[in-house]
Scaffold this motif. Structure first.
Motif, PDB file in Angstrom:
ATOM      1  N   VAL A  90       0.769  -1.243  -0.030  1.00 28.61           N
ATOM      2  CA  VAL A  90       0.094  -0.101  -0.070  1.00 28.61           C
ATOM      3  C   VAL A  90       0.916   1.337   0.007  1.00 28.61           C
ATOM      4  O   VAL A  90       1.733   1.202   0.973  1.00 28.61           O
ATOM      5  CB  VAL A  90      -0.950   0.074   1.064  1.00 28.61           C
ATOM      6  CG1 VAL A  90      -1.902   1.252   1.387  1.00 28.61           C
ATOM      7  CG2 VAL A  90      -1.930  -1.391   1.372  1.00 28.61           C
ATOM      8  N   GLY A  91       0.763   1.993  -1.176  1.00 29.12           N
ATOM      9  CA  GLY A  91       1.626   3.103  -1.141  1.00 29.12           C
ATOM     10  C   GLY A  91       3.091   2.850  -1.752  1.00 29.12           C
ATOM     11  O   GLY A  91       3.140   1.667  -2.353  1.00 29.12           O
ATOM     12  N   GLU A  92       4.086   3.603  -1.507  1.00 28.47           N
ATOM     13  CA  GLU A  92       5.103   3.320  -2.085  1.00 28.47           C
ATOM     14  C   GLU A  92       6.431   3.603  -1.348  1.00 28.47           C
ATOM     15  O   GLU A  92       7.445   4.485  -1.216  1.00 28.47           O
ATOM     16  CB  GLU A  92       5.538   4.806  -3.347  1.00 28.47           C
ATOM     17  CG  GLU A  92       4.469   4.659  -4.316  1.00 28.47           C
ATOM     18  CD  GLU A  92       4.800   5.422  -5.555  1.00 28.47           C
ATOM     19  OE1 GLU A  92       5.515   6.209  -5.529  1.00 28.47           O
ATOM     20  OE2 GLU A  92       3.938   5.439  -6.472  1.00 28.47           O
ATOM     21  N   ASP A  93       6.292   2.959   0.008  1.00 28.15           N
ATOM     22  CA  ASP A  93       7.052   2.835   0.790  1.00 28.15           C
ATOM     23  C   ASP A  93       8.656   2.097   0.435  1.00 28.15           C
ATOM     24  O   ASP A  93       8.782   1.038  -0.022  1.00 28.15           O
ATOM     25  CB  ASP A  93       7.011   2.129   2.151  1.00 28.15           C
ATOM     26  CG  ASP A  93       7.851   1.842   3.269  1.00 28.15           C
ATOM     27  OD1 ASP A  93       8.394   3.061   3.757  1.00 28.15           O
ATOM     28  OD2 ASP A  93       8.632   0.828   3.716  1.00 28.15           O
ATOM     29  N   PRO A  94       9.649   3.099   0.268  1.00 32.23           N
ATOM     30  CA  PRO A  94      10.862   2.414  -0.087  1.00 32.23           C
ATOM     31  C   PRO A  94      11.407   1.251   0.357  1.00 32.23           C
ATOM     32  O   PRO A  94      11.996   0.296  -0.300  1.00 32.23           O
ATOM     33  CB  PRO A  94      12.147   3.586  -0.149  1.00 32.23           C
ATOM     34  CG  PRO A  94      11.188   4.669   0.194  1.00 32.23           C
ATOM     35  CD  PRO A  94       9.892   4.467   0.755  1.00 32.23           C
ATOM     36  N   ALA A  95      11.416   1.083   1.484  1.00 28.58           N
ATOM     37  CA  ALA A  95      11.879   0.091   2.346  1.00 28.58           C
ATOM     38  C   ALA A  95      11.113  -1.269   1.903  1.00 28.58           C
ATOM     39  O   ALA A  95      11.655  -2.303   1.661  1.00 28.58           O
ATOM     40  CB  ALA A  95      11.787  -0.090   3.894  1.00 28.58           C
TER      41      ALA A  95
ATOM     42  N   MET B 187       2.336  -6.317   3.213  1.00 28.66           N
ATOM     43  CA  MET B 187       3.812  -5.512   3.808  1.00 28.66           C
ATOM     44  C   MET B 187       3.531  -4.419   4.705  1.00 28.66           C
ATOM     45  O   MET B 187       2.826  -3.849   4.535  1.00 28.66           O
ATOM     46  CB  MET B 187       4.510  -4.861   2.649  1.00 28.66           C
ATOM     47  CG  MET B 187       4.942  -5.956   1.286  1.00 28.66           C
ATOM     48  SD  MET B 187       6.128  -6.946   1.806  1.00 28.66           S
ATOM     49  CE  MET B 187       7.723  -5.698   1.709  1.00 28.66           C
ATOM     50  N   MET B 188       4.106  -4.796   5.919  1.00 29.82           N
ATOM     51  CA  MET B 188       3.851  -3.897   7.096  1.00 29.82           C
ATOM     52  C   MET B 188       5.255  -3.044   7.473  1.00 29.82           C
ATOM     53  O   MET B 188       6.179  -3.389   6.893  1.00 29.82           O
ATOM     54  CB  MET B 188       3.575  -4.791   8.363  1.00 29.82           C
ATOM     55  CG  MET B 188       2.314  -5.604   8.234  1.00 29.82           C
ATOM     56  SD  MET B 188       0.693  -4.503   8.357  1.00 29.82           S
ATOM     57  CE  MET B 188      -0.371  -5.914   7.949  1.00 29.82           C
ATOM     58  N   PRO B 189       4.954  -1.948   7.951  1.00 29.90           N
ATOM     59  CA  PRO B 189       3.578  -1.117   8.387  1.00 29.90           C
ATOM     60  C   PRO B 189       2.938  -0.733   7.155  1.00 29.90           C
ATOM     61  O   PRO B 189       3.698  -0.142   6.042  1.00 29.90           O
ATOM     62  CB  PRO B 189       4.094  -0.249   9.279  1.00 29.90           C
ATOM     63  CG  PRO B 189       5.702   0.271   8.747  1.00 29.90           C
ATOM     64  CD  PRO B 189       6.172  -1.028   8.305  1.00 29.90           C
TER      65      PRO B 189
END
Length: 276
Positions: A40-45, A97-99
């Motif tokens: 959800v979204g584009e978190d790099p990690a 994928m969390m968080p």
């Protein structure tokens, strides 16, 4: 005393061979095997981790499906995506994928997972089963710790294990897994009094506290087995929760990097293979 350096690579390679056999047998029987990864979204990690997992799935012959939702997705929308994957016979495992972004209830997403497809033990059903000793698996990192101890033939029965950290993803589940192996387990955390004294009593130390170099040589008794789960980014690179000098006192020690993290990624594939 010579320290046994418990490298994760041999453990991961041995696990991969077992996984490959299960996957090949399933494919010969006409069964499709795939891991679904929900972001959800584009978190790099998250994308870095996903890239690593996709590389491993490919090497093991496991299919993959990436479900990408926008950063503004609601809890209901994420749960709907998870439920569709629950009902898809080609999907052997699901990893949200969390968080998640703040507006998404990560616990609700975990609860929506079909327990048999819950790859990182996010479902309360799987967490409860682990608590009573009936769980099919735990989260990947705690299982990686146990796989390393087993591979290097570290005696566990009757040993005193001290776990630093009480998170739901590492500290608590690894304590439960050690209990299942007949260890006497002490869990330490930020409110623990006389923490160094407790750690000095341990035959086995599992450090998962998230503080670089927190465990120092004076906190470890000679001959202890030390499992370092920490991954901390510093000016000097990636370091663990245990100071490297501790290795000189330990009988066995996991390096960072190259220890638990290497095995943890493979444990995700092991969870997929257990569904075959």
């Amino acid at each position: 005393m010579e320290t046994l350096m418990m490298s994760g690579r041999p453990v991961a390679d041995a696990c991969k061979e077992q996984i490959k056999e299960k996957v090949e047998a399933a494919q010969k029987a006409g069964k499709k095997v795939a891991l679904a990864i929900v972001t959800v979204g584009e978190d790099p990690a998250s994308f870095v981790y996903r890239k690593r997992l996709l590389k491993i799935t490919e090497s093991l012959g496991i299919g993959s499906r990436c479900v990408e939702l926008p950063g503004i997705a609601t809890t209901a929308e994420v749960i709907e995506a998870v439920r569709k994957l629950n009902g898809d016979p080609e999907i052997a495992g699901i990893l949200p994928m969390m968080p998640m972004p703040k507006q998404v209830d990560g616990e609700a997403v975990g609860a929506a997972l079909a327990p048999e497809k819950d790859m990182d033990c996010l479902s309360p059903a799987n967490g409860g089963a682990l608590l009573i000793g009936k769980g099919r698996w735990a989260a990947c990192t705690p299982r990686a710790c146990m796989a390393i101890l087993k591979f290097y033939k570290i005696p566990l029965d009757g040993k005193h294990a001290v776990v630093l950290g009480r998170s739901n993803v590492v500290g608590k589940p690894v304590a439960l897994l050690l209990l299942q192996e007949n260890c006497t387990v002490t869990v330490c955390h930020s409110h623990t009094k006389n923490l160094p004294e407790l750690v000095r009593q341990a035959d086995i130390v599992v450090a998962a506290i998230g503080k670089a170099g927190f465990v120092t040589p004076d906190m470890v008794k000679p001959g202890a087995v030390v499992v370092d789960v920490g991954i901390n980014v510093t000016e000097n690179g990636i370091v663990g929760d245990v100071a490297p000098e501790v290795a000189e006192k330990a009988s066995a020690f996991t390096p960072v990097p190259g220890g638990v993290g290497v095995v943890s990624n493979v444990m995700m594939m092991d969870a997929v293979a257990r569904n075959l």
